[in-house]
Motif scaffolding. Sequence first.
Motif: not given
Length: 422
Positions: A290-301, A327-334, A345-354
């Motif tokens: 597998l390879k890592s990819v970046d994602i950014k949530t947004s309204p459809y599509p 980008t849609i919900f403010e607390n969706r890293f539960m 190994d995950i770090r949260i930086d504001g609205h992003s998770a690394i």
Amino acid sequence: MDTLIIQGGKTLSGTIPISGAKNAALPALAATILAPGRHILHNVPDLRDTRTMLLLLESFGITWQRRDDGALVIDATEIDNIEASYDLVKTMRASVLVLGPLLARMKRARVSLPGGCAIGARPIDFHMKALAMLGVDLTLEHGYVEGKVSGRLSGNTVYFDIPSVTATENILMAATLAKGTTVIKNAAREPEIGNLIDMLIGMGATIEGRDSDQLIVKGTEELSPGEISIIPDRIETGTYLLATGSAGGAITVTDCRPDHLPALLAKLRGAGLEIETGEDFIRIARTKILKSVDIKTSPYPGFPTDLQAQTMALMCISPGLSVIAETIFENRFMHVAELRRMGADIRIDGHSAIVMGGTPLFGAPVMATDLRASASLVVAALAAEGETVISRVYHLDRGYDNLVGKLSNVGAKIRRISEKRE
Ligand code: EPZ
């Protein structure tokens, strides 16, 4: 409360059929309020949330039955109550979808405010502002929204700051019975809205702009009962594709709509997974690292926020760095804290998770916090070494029809332990 026990390390093979979409079934069920008579809904999934919506409809005086062929026949001839009670609404925020239809047909509604939610505040201010633009007199008291319409709703132009899915659906349904034309600007474009538009047009509504961000509704005096087939659940589909990426192997997902998942399929290919699609199936195989990819949530599509947690689980085992922006919900890293318990190994930086992916995950006792977070834990557990015990699986029951059976049928070692009620 029930728990899931998953033994990781088993690759998947075989076929998974997809059920009807929860987020298309809920507005379609609410739309039956708009017209007296018998509506027929095909492919409605049997989930906790659809059962809750049916209880809500029953509380208004609407009756229903499931036909031998599985279709729901909903008789909305009689409505003798216009109040959606707190004890039902607090279990499902989508109950707000009855507000527009009740006001349109009954000219009155009293719906409990939904209250808080794990993934964010999720206010309903867009719904209320837009309904007021259509002539509803709204008051908020004792935790309830009270709406009154003198005469008929009147068409207007409404604009959403954010393309809200259920706000678009609420106004769309209300506008079908309004006097004059309603224009909804910056409307959401999710496929579930297209499914609702198809149902409403079948009931006699006049709606232009399907799948676009501007909907034009010419109101009418009355509608006839509708018949609709609920579209396949794109989030369930995506969840099983991600589960295969995580567990390894190859499966075919059937009765699905590949065209409803453009962003996810692009990201899965970017992660090195082999994807083949037909009109109603997707075949996925993990044949290389597998390879890592970046994602950014947004309204459809764009990339669906409802697949963010499950994709994060896959990125935990994909070597490399993945930046996941919500980008849609403010607390969706539960789900992050629970994935960390499995060695992620995950770090949260504001609205992003690394996510620093590639280290192995280990089975652990974890807790589901919301619907899609619990799906994320299942995806991670399939790849983890050893046994994972997921508690509070009632969250999963809201949106996944027979998840244990569907995954067991393709080789996953997964079982559900029901806790005896004292
Ligand atoms: C729908 O929720 C879905 N639910 C959600 O699926 C999904 O995550 C969400 O759309 C986004 O795609 C159903 O369709 C039943 P929004 P909805 O209004 O309509 C803010 C799942 O897992 N907002 O599009 O409630 C809101 O806080 C669920 O199946 C306001 O500020 O989402 C959010 O930040 C989870 N005021 C953003 O807009 C409002 O009046 C988008 O929310 C309404 C929304």
